[in-house]
Design a protein around this motif. Structure first.
Motif, PDB file in Angstrom:
ATOM      1  N   TYR A  36       0.649  -1.366   0.010  1.00 43.54           N
ATOM      2  CA  TYR A  36      -0.016  -0.129  -0.071  1.00 43.54           C
ATOM      3  C   TYR A  36       0.942   1.150  -0.201  1.00 43.54           C
ATOM      4  N   ARG A  37       0.336   2.891  -0.491  1.00 36.25           N
ATOM      5  CA  ARG A  37       1.168   3.449  -0.184  1.00 36.25           C
ATOM      6  C   ARG A  37       0.666   4.871   0.458  1.00 36.25           C
ATOM      7  N   GLN A  38       1.266   5.316   0.689  1.00 37.89           N
ATOM      8  CA  GLN A  38       0.537   6.939   1.120  1.00 37.89           C
ATOM      9  C   GLN A  38       1.188   8.689   1.008  1.00 37.89           C
ATOM     10  N   ALA A  39       0.457   9.096  -0.024  1.00 42.93           N
ATOM     11  CA  ALA A  39       1.017   9.950  -0.288  1.00 42.93           C
ATOM     12  C   ALA A  39       0.739  11.260   0.315  1.00 42.93           C
ATOM     13  N   PRO A  40       0.929  12.351   0.573  1.00 46.65           N
ATOM     14  CA  PRO A  40       1.112  13.411   1.487  1.00 46.65           C
ATOM     15  C   PRO A  40      -0.151  13.875   1.082  1.00 46.65           C
ATOM     16  N   GLY A  41      -0.597  14.099   2.253  1.00 49.54           N
ATOM     17  CA  GLY A  41      -2.441  15.025   2.553  1.00 49.54           C
ATOM     18  C   GLY A  41      -2.930  13.582   1.568  1.00 49.54           C
ATOM     19  N   LYS A  42      -3.405  12.328   1.554  1.00 49.15           N
ATOM     20  CA  LYS A  42      -3.419  11.971   0.703  1.00 49.15           C
ATOM     21  C   LYS A  42      -3.810  10.164   1.589  1.00 49.15           C
ATOM     22  N   GLN A  43      -4.824   9.366   1.759  1.00 44.43           N
ATOM     23  CA  GLN A  43      -5.389   8.759   2.576  1.00 44.43           C
ATOM     24  C   GLN A  43      -4.335   7.076   2.002  1.00 44.43           C
ATOM     25  N   ARG A  44      -4.254   6.258   2.556  1.00 47.31           N
ATOM     26  CA  ARG A  44      -3.344   5.306   2.444  1.00 47.31           C
ATOM     27  C   ARG A  44      -3.811   4.106   0.870  1.00 47.31           C
TER      28      ARG A  44
END
Length: 125
Positions: A36-44
């Motif tokens: 899984y990944r999580q970008a700044p300001g976004k949900q995983r």
């Protein structure tokens, strides 16, 4: 159970990285391994998953660019990422759905889900 991730880093757009996630501990079996990944300001968000019998699922945004695989003997999953784009930037987390063995008055196994500590992937010029 511990998960150890490795392989993140900084690459130019179009470059490649390979992530690894090794699970260790009182593991009876691992059903699903995923990334899984999580970008700044976004949900995983889900990137890819692979089951013990090899069924694979990818997010539409990474199909044809990323490849997930696993080594069942080593309880390790891999994520080969090619043609990386700036939009792929984020913290990547491995995830495992497994049966863990516990030793008390009696030995028993229980389904558990674990997350890795996360590794930063940055695609930028």
């Amino acid at each position: 159970v511990q998960l150890v991730e490795s392989g993140g880093g900084l690459v130019q757009p179009g470059g490649s990285l390979r992530l690894s996630c090794a699970a260790s501990g009182n593991i009876l079996s691992i059903n699903v391994m995923g990334w899984y990944r999580q970008a700044p300001g976004k949900q995983r968000e889900l990137v890819a998953t692979i089951t013990s019998d090899g069924n694979i699922n990818y997010a539409d945004s990474v199909k044809s660019r990323f490849t997930i695989s696993r080594d069942n003997a080593k309880n390790t999953s891999f994520l080969q990422m090619n043609k990386l784009e700036p939009e792929d930037t984020g913290v990547y987390y491995c995830n495992v759905d497994l049966l863990e063995t516990f030793y008390g008055l009696q030995r028993y196994s229980q389904r558990r889900i674990y997350w890795g500590q996360g590794t930063q992937v940055t695609a930028s010029s």
